[in-house]
Write a protein that holds these residues in place. Structure first.
Motif, PDB file in Angstrom:
ATOM      1  N   HIS A  51       0.857  -1.169   0.000  1.00 24.85           N
ATOM      2  CA  HIS A  51       0.000   0.000   0.000  1.00 24.85           C
ATOM      3  C   HIS A  51       0.905   1.234   0.000  1.00 24.85           C
ATOM      4  O   HIS A  51       1.756   1.370   0.885  1.00 24.85           O
ATOM      5  N   LYS A  52       0.770   2.061  -0.991  1.00 26.23           N
ATOM      6  CA  LYS A  52       1.556   3.291  -1.060  1.00 26.23           C
ATOM      7  C   LYS A  52       0.788   4.411  -0.370  1.00 26.23           C
ATOM      8  O   LYS A  52      -0.365   4.661  -0.678  1.00 26.23           O
ATOM      9  N   TRP A  53       1.459   5.041   0.583  1.00 31.16           N
ATOM     10  CA  TRP A  53       0.740   6.005   1.411  1.00 31.16           C
ATOM     11  C   TRP A  53       0.345   7.271   0.661  1.00 31.16           C
ATOM     12  O   TRP A  53      -0.718   7.829   0.880  1.00 31.16           O
ATOM     13  N   SER A  54       1.206   7.771  -0.211  1.00 28.24           N
ATOM     14  CA  SER A  54       0.969   9.088  -0.804  1.00 28.24           C
ATOM     15  C   SER A  54      -0.277   9.144  -1.673  1.00 28.24           C
ATOM     16  O   SER A  54      -0.994  10.155  -1.659  1.00 28.24           O
ATOM     17  N   ASP A  55      -0.543   8.081  -2.412  1.00 21.54           N
ATOM     18  CA  ASP A  55      -1.709   8.106  -3.295  1.00 21.54           C
ATOM     19  C   ASP A  55      -2.699   6.983  -3.003  1.00 21.54           C
ATOM     20  O   ASP A  55      -3.654   6.792  -3.746  1.00 21.54           O
ATOM     21  N   ALA A  56      -2.444   6.249  -1.922  1.00 22.17           N
ATOM     22  CA  ALA A  56      -3.337   5.171  -1.489  1.00 22.17           C
ATOM     23  C   ALA A  56      -3.447   4.048  -2.521  1.00 22.17           C
ATOM     24  O   ALA A  56      -4.397   3.272  -2.487  1.00 22.17           O
ATOM     25  N   SER A  57      -2.484   3.955  -3.412  1.00 19.71           N
ATOM     26  CA  SER A  57      -2.537   2.879  -4.406  1.00 19.71           C
ATOM     27  C   SER A  57      -2.136   1.548  -3.770  1.00 19.71           C
ATOM     28  O   SER A  57      -1.420   1.516  -2.764  1.00 19.71           O
ATOM     29  N   THR A  58      -2.632   0.486  -4.356  1.00 20.87           N
ATOM     30  CA  THR A  58      -2.317  -0.851  -3.872  1.00 20.87           C
ATOM     31  C   THR A  58      -1.731  -1.689  -5.004  1.00 20.87           C
ATOM     32  O   THR A  58      -2.040  -1.467  -6.172  1.00 20.87           O
ATOM     33  N   HIS A  59      -0.905  -2.637  -4.621  1.00 15.74           N
ATOM     34  CA  HIS A  59      -0.208  -3.473  -5.602  1.00 15.74           C
ATOM     35  C   HIS A  59      -0.193  -4.899  -5.083  1.00 15.74           C
ATOM     36  O   HIS A  59      -0.033  -5.120  -3.877  1.00 15.74           O
ATOM     37  N   TYR A  60      -0.358  -5.844  -5.995  1.00 16.88           N
ATOM     38  CA  TYR A  60      -0.458  -7.248  -5.610  1.00 16.88           C
ATOM     39  C   TYR A  60       0.405  -8.131  -6.500  1.00 16.88           C
ATOM     40  O   TYR A  60       0.577  -7.860  -7.693  1.00 16.88           O
ATOM     41  N   ALA A  61       0.872  -9.216  -5.910  1.00 18.59           N
ATOM     42  CA  ALA A  61       1.480 -10.271  -6.718  1.00 18.59           C
ATOM     43  C   ALA A  61       0.376 -10.956  -7.511  1.00 18.59           C
ATOM     44  O   ALA A  61      -0.765 -11.062  -7.044  1.00 18.59           O
ATOM     45  N   ASP A  62       0.704 -11.428  -8.693  1.00 13.51           N
ATOM     46  CA  ASP A  62      -0.300 -12.088  -9.528  1.00 13.51           C
ATOM     47  C   ASP A  62      -0.936 -13.284  -8.815  1.00 13.51           C
ATOM     48  O   ASP A  62      -2.117 -13.571  -9.004  1.00 13.51           O
ATOM     49  N   SER A  63      -0.154 -13.962  -8.000  1.00 13.31           N
ATOM     50  CA  SER A  63      -0.636 -15.177  -7.349  1.00 13.31           C
ATOM     51  C   SER A  63      -1.738 -14.924  -6.329  1.00 13.31           C
ATOM     52  O   SER A  63      -2.443 -15.860  -5.938  1.00 13.31           O
ATOM     53  N   VAL A  64      -1.891 -13.683  -5.886  1.00 13.85           N
ATOM     54  CA  VAL A  64      -2.896 -13.394  -4.851  1.00 13.85           C
ATOM     55  C   VAL A  64      -3.983 -12.438  -5.326  1.00 13.85           C
ATOM     56  O   VAL A  64      -4.942 -12.183  -4.590  1.00 13.85           O
ATOM     57  N   LYS A  65      -3.863 -11.928  -6.534  1.00 14.86           N
ATOM     58  CA  LYS A  65      -4.861 -10.986  -7.045  1.00 14.86           C
ATOM     59  C   LYS A  65      -6.241 -11.636  -7.050  1.00 14.86           C
ATOM     60  O   LYS A  65      -6.397 -12.777  -7.481  1.00 14.86           O
ATOM     61  N   GLY A  66      -7.222 -10.905  -6.569  1.00 12.60           N
ATOM     62  CA  GLY A  66      -8.578 -11.406  -6.523  1.00 12.60           C
ATOM     63  C   GLY A  66      -8.898 -12.198  -5.271  1.00 12.60           C
ATOM     64  O   GLY A  66     -10.067 -12.486  -5.002  1.00 12.60           O
ATOM     65  N   ARG A  67      -7.866 -12.566  -4.517  1.00 11.16           N
ATOM     66  CA  ARG A  67      -8.091 -13.335  -3.287  1.00 11.16           C
ATOM     67  C   ARG A  67      -7.687 -12.549  -2.037  1.00 11.16           C
ATOM     68  O   ARG A  67      -8.314 -12.686  -0.991  1.00 11.16           O
ATOM     69  N   PHE A  68      -6.629 -11.771  -2.149  1.00  9.09           N
ATOM     70  CA  PHE A  68      -6.116 -11.004  -1.023  1.00  9.09           C
ATOM     71  C   PHE A  68      -6.445  -9.533  -1.227  1.00  9.09           C
ATOM     72  O   PHE A  68      -6.494  -9.037  -2.360  1.00  9.09           O
ATOM     73  N   ALA A  69      -6.631  -8.844  -0.127  1.00  9.03           N
ATOM     74  CA  ALA A  69      -6.884  -7.404  -0.180  1.00  9.03           C
ATOM     75  C   ALA A  69      -6.107  -6.718   0.931  1.00  9.03           C
ATOM     76  O   ALA A  69      -6.212  -7.108   2.096  1.00  9.03           O
ATOM     77  N   ILE A  70      -5.342  -5.705   0.542  1.00  8.57           N
ATOM     78  CA  ILE A  70      -4.579  -4.941   1.527  1.00  8.57           C
ATOM     79  C   ILE A  70      -5.318  -3.636   1.801  1.00  8.57           C
ATOM     80  O   ILE A  70      -5.881  -3.012   0.888  1.00  8.57           O
ATOM     81  N   SER A  71      -5.334  -3.254   3.064  1.00  2.07           N
ATOM     82  CA  SER A  71      -5.967  -1.997   3.441  1.00  2.07           C
ATOM     83  C   SER A  71      -5.105  -1.334   4.502  1.00  2.07           C
ATOM     84  O   SER A  71      -4.175  -1.950   5.033  1.00  2.07           O
ATOM     85  N   ARG A  72      -5.422  -0.102   4.809  1.00  2.00           N
ATOM     86  CA  ARG A  72      -4.604   0.617   5.772  1.00  2.00           C
ATOM     87  C   ARG A  72      -5.470   1.429   6.713  1.00  2.00           C
ATOM     88  O   ARG A  72      -6.628   1.738   6.435  1.00  2.00           O
ATOM     89  N   GLU A  73      -4.866   1.747   7.842  1.00  2.00           N
ATOM     90  CA  GLU A  73      -5.461   2.694   8.770  1.00  2.00           C
ATOM     91  C   GLU A  73      -4.423   3.798   8.910  1.00  2.00           C
ATOM     92  O   GLU A  73      -3.431   3.656   9.645  1.00  2.00           O
ATOM     93  N   HIS A  74      -4.646   4.860   8.195  1.00  2.00           N
ATOM     94  CA  HIS A  74      -3.636   5.891   8.000  1.00  2.00           C
ATOM     95  C   HIS A  74      -3.132   6.460   9.328  1.00  2.00           C
ATOM     96  O   HIS A  74      -1.928   6.580   9.550  1.00  2.00           O
ATOM     97  N   ALA A  75      -4.063   6.781  10.197  1.00  2.00           N
ATOM     98  CA  ALA A  75      -3.697   7.467  11.440  1.00  2.00           C
ATOM     99  C   ALA A  75      -2.845   6.588  12.357  1.00  2.00           C
ATOM    100  O   ALA A  75      -2.102   7.096  13.195  1.00  2.00           O
ATOM    101  N   LYS A  76      -2.974   5.277  12.195  1.00  2.00           N
ATOM    102  CA  LYS A  76      -2.248   4.350  13.073  1.00  2.00           C
ATOM    103  C   LYS A  76      -1.008   3.764  12.399  1.00  2.00           C
ATOM    104  O   LYS A  76      -0.336   2.922  12.993  1.00  2.00           O
ATOM    105  N   ASN A  77      -0.726   4.186  11.171  1.00  2.00           N
ATOM    106  CA  ASN A  77       0.369   3.569  10.412  1.00  2.00           C
ATOM    107  C   ASN A  77       0.256   2.045  10.463  1.00  2.00           C
ATOM    108  O   ASN A  77       1.207   1.338  10.820  1.00  2.00           O
ATOM    109  N   SER A  78      -0.930   1.572  10.126  1.00  2.00           N
ATOM    110  CA  SER A  78      -1.213   0.137  10.148  1.00  2.00           C
ATOM    111  C   SER A  78      -1.676  -0.333   8.778  1.00  2.00           C
ATOM    112  O   SER A  78      -2.332   0.410   8.049  1.00  2.00           O
ATOM    113  N   VAL A  79      -1.339  -1.570   8.472  1.00  2.00           N
ATOM    114  CA  VAL A  79      -1.849  -2.228   7.273  1.00  2.00           C
ATOM    115  C   VAL A  79      -2.441  -3.566   7.654  1.00  2.00           C
ATOM    116  O   VAL A  79      -2.023  -4.177   8.643  1.00  2.00           O
TER     117      VAL A  79
END
Length: 116
Positions: A51-79
Motif C-alpha cells: 500500500h503506497k501512502w501518498s496516493d493510497a494505491s495498492t499493488h499485488y502479486a499475480d498469485s494473490v490478485k482477486g483473493r487477497f486485499a490490503i488496506s490501511r489505517e492511515h492514522a495508526k500507520n497500520s496495514v
C-alpha cells in the motif's frame, strides 16, 4: 527506530480466510509504503501486496490478485491483509514490510499454514 508488530497468522483449511495486521511503532510521520512479503518452505521471500501512502494505491502479486486485499489505517500507520480462498500454496511466514525515507524495515514474521 521503527518496530513493525504483526498479528493474525494461524492454521486454517483450504478455502478459509485469515486477516493479518501490522502496526508500525516509533514513527509519527507516514511511511512511503507498507505491505507484506512471504517466505514458504524452500522458497525465497516474495512480494505479496503493498500500500503506497501518498496516493493510497495498492499493488499485488499475480498469485494473490482477486483473493487477497490490503488496506490501511492511515492514522495508526497500520496495514491489514485480508486473505480469502486460501490454498496450501499460501503456506508461508508472512512478513510486514515498511519503507521510511528510503530505509526498509521488517516485522518478525507470522506463520500462516493452510492444509488441504
Amino acid at each position: 527506530q521503527v518496530q513493525l508488530v504483526e498479528s493474525g497468522g494461524g492454521s486454517v483449511q483450504a478455502g478459509d480466510s485469515l486477516r493479518l495486521s501490522c502496526t508500525a511503532r516509533g514513527r509519527s510521520n507516514s511511511p512511503y509504503t507498507m505491505g507484506w512479503f512471504r517466505q514458504g518452505p524452500g522458497i525465497e521471500r516474495e512480494f505479496v501486496a503493498a500500500h503506497k501512502w501518498s496516493d493510497a494505491s495498492t499493488h499485488y502479486a499475480d498469485s494473490v490478485k482477486g483473493r487477497f486485499a490490503i488496506s490501511r489505517e492511515h492514522a495508526k500507520n497500520s496495514v491489514y491483509l485480508q486473505m480469502n480462498s486460501l490454498t496450501p500454496e499460501d503456506t508461508a511466514v508472512y512478513y510486514c514490510n515498511a519503507v521510511w525515507l528510503g530505509r526498509e524495515y521488517w516485522g518478525q514474521g507470522t506463520q500462516v499454514t493452510v492444509s488441504s
